[in-house]
Design a protein around this motif. Structure first.
Motif, mmCIF file in Angstrom:
data_model
loop_
_atom_site.group_PDB
_atom_site.id
_atom_site.type_symbol
_atom_site.label_atom_id
_atom_site.label_comp_id
_atom_site.label_asym_id
_atom_site.label_seq_id
_atom_site.Cartn_x
_atom_site.Cartn_y
_atom_site.Cartn_z
ATOM 1 N N ILE A 192 0.064 -5.310 -0.116
ATOM 2 C CA ILE A 192 -0.599 -5.225 1.227
ATOM 3 C C ILE A 192 0.457 -4.263 2.400
ATOM 4 O O ILE A 192 1.306 -4.024 2.053
ATOM 5 N N GLU A 193 -0.099 -2.820 2.479
ATOM 6 C CA GLU A 193 -0.173 -2.025 2.902
ATOM 7 C C GLU A 193 0.591 -2.862 4.433
ATOM 8 O O GLU A 193 0.208 -2.056 5.334
ATOM 9 N N PHE A 194 2.214 -3.036 5.058
ATOM 10 C CA PHE A 194 2.291 -3.150 5.915
ATOM 11 C C PHE A 194 2.774 -2.325 6.341
ATOM 12 O O PHE A 194 3.894 -0.908 6.503
ATOM 13 N N SER A 195 3.089 -1.713 8.131
ATOM 14 C CA SER A 195 3.049 -0.965 9.430
ATOM 15 C C SER A 195 3.646 -0.855 10.233
ATOM 16 O O SER A 195 4.234 -0.620 10.926
ATOM 17 N N HIS A 196 3.689 -1.819 10.390
ATOM 18 C CA HIS A 196 4.462 -3.086 11.739
ATOM 19 C C HIS A 196 4.901 -5.200 11.584
ATOM 20 O O HIS A 196 4.208 -5.675 10.912
ATOM 21 N N ASN A 197 5.468 -5.049 12.807
ATOM 22 C CA ASN A 197 5.960 -6.326 12.248
ATOM 23 C C ASN A 197 6.717 -6.359 13.721
ATOM 24 O O ASN A 197 7.437 -5.420 14.228
ATOM 25 N N GLY A 198 6.693 -7.787 14.209
ATOM 26 C CA GLY A 198 7.421 -8.295 15.451
ATOM 27 C C GLY A 198 7.844 -9.890 15.218
ATOM 28 O O GLY A 198 7.447 -10.724 14.053
ATOM 29 N N LEU A 199 8.855 -10.492 15.789
ATOM 30 C CA LEU A 199 9.192 -12.513 16.278
ATOM 31 C C LEU A 199 8.569 -12.752 17.150
ATOM 32 O O LEU A 199 8.655 -12.637 18.623
ATOM 33 N N LEU A 200 7.705 -13.542 16.519
ATOM 34 C CA LEU A 200 7.442 -14.799 17.305
ATOM 35 C C LEU A 200 8.108 -15.491 17.931
ATOM 36 O O LEU A 200 9.356 -16.090 17.306
ATOM 37 N N MET A 201 7.740 -16.188 19.439
ATOM 38 C CA MET A 201 8.670 -16.837 19.979
ATOM 39 C C MET A 201 7.354 -17.355 21.132
ATOM 40 O O MET A 201 6.950 -16.872 21.595
ATOM 41 N N GLU A 202 7.950 -18.640 21.210
ATOM 42 C CA GLU A 202 7.603 -20.144 22.279
ATOM 43 C C GLU A 202 8.732 -20.154 23.941
ATOM 44 O O GLU A 202 9.477 -19.937 23.510
ATOM 45 N N GLU A 203 7.247 -19.267 24.798
ATOM 46 C CA GLU A 203 7.691 -19.794 26.209
ATOM 47 C C GLU A 203 7.695 -20.231 27.019
ATOM 48 O O GLU A 203 6.356 -19.473 27.221
ATOM 49 N N ASN A 204 7.328 -21.148 27.676
ATOM 50 C CA ASN A 204 6.635 -21.792 28.612
ATOM 51 C C ASN A 204 5.619 -22.319 28.026
ATOM 52 O O ASN A 204 4.307 -22.612 29.269
ATOM 53 N N GLY A 205 5.349 -23.553 26.865
ATOM 54 C CA GLY A 205 3.778 -23.169 25.838
ATOM 55 C C GLY A 205 2.855 -22.234 25.408
ATOM 56 O O GLY A 205 2.243 -22.465 25.311
ATOM 57 N N GLU A 206 3.678 -20.808 25.495
ATOM 58 C CA GLU A 206 2.918 -20.070 25.157
ATOM 59 C C GLU A 206 3.997 -18.895 24.638
ATOM 60 O O GLU A 206 4.743 -18.721 23.982
#
Length: 217
Positions: A56-70
């Motif tokens: 798969i040709e990925f071009s971007h990534n990010g890190l998931l976090m939870e804050e105040n239930g969102e």
């Protein structure tokens, strides 16, 4: 009759075993979201030099976090290091079926203790500029660089994701991609050929991650 009962019992065991091994997908703090986006020649150049998980040709990534239930995604994009609502991130690039062009990289259990500190480290860089020069030594960040340094800090200064010499050359021709020649000329800096770096495709192959698909809604 005995044989029939034995078959029924075996089928029941198989069904029970199957149901027990199925895990319903849910988001987790520290998930790394790998995106197969479309940013024209830049994305094509990034994808061409490093294939990702299962090609798969990925071009971007990010890190998931939870804050105040969102849920939010910590990511380094053109406007700088940002905290983007998860739904906005997922809807940025969709396939022909309306499914987000995203896969999840989840740290294997033995590394998950690093996640809280890594998220705090990544948040320290919010609003810092995007690293247009792809330079580890400035106080700016591109997508994979942000995640790399967040987890490196959480891991006591040791690499969890491993930088490699980066190339800006077309593997088919051995020549520099014209888009990169123009890009670095406009920045007024040399092309950082073979300097250490990371890209989303290579990161998705790291053995510390378990890659998984997100289900259709």
């Amino acid at each position: 009759m005995k044989t029939s009962n034995s078959i029924i019992f075996s089928i029941a065991v198989m069904i029970l075993g199957f149901s027990c091994t199925q895990k319903e997908f849910s988001w987790q703090q520290g998930d790394i979201l790998f995106q197969n986006g479309d940013c024209g020649d830049f994305c094509e150049a990034i994808r061409k030099v490093t294939e990702g998980y299962q090609g798969i040709e990925f071009s971007h990534n990010g890190l998931l976090m939870e804050e105040n239930g969102e849920w939010f995604v910590l990511e380094a994009i053109g406007k700088g290091v940002s905290k983007t609502p998860l739904e906005e991130f997922l809807n940025r690039h969709l396939d022909e079926n309306g499914k987000p062009k995203v896969m999840v990289g989840r740290l294997k259990p033995e590394y998950q203790h690093l996640i809280p500190t890594a998220i705090l480290e990544a948040q320290k860089h919010l609003d810092k500029p995007y690293d247009s020069a792809f330079d580890f030594d400035n106080d700016a960040y591109y997508c994979s660089e942000l995640i790399h340094f967040a987890f490196k800090a959480a891991n006591g200064g040791s690499d969890l994701f491993h930088p490699k010499p980066m190339t800006y050359k077309d593997p088919d021709t051995g020549e520099l991609f014209p888009i990169w020649v123009t890009y670095f000329l406009e920045l007024g800096i040399p092309i950082p050929e073979v300097k250490p770096g990371l890209n989303p495709g290579g990161m998705s192959l790291e053995p510390v991650l378990e890659m998984m698909e997100i289900p259709l809604n």
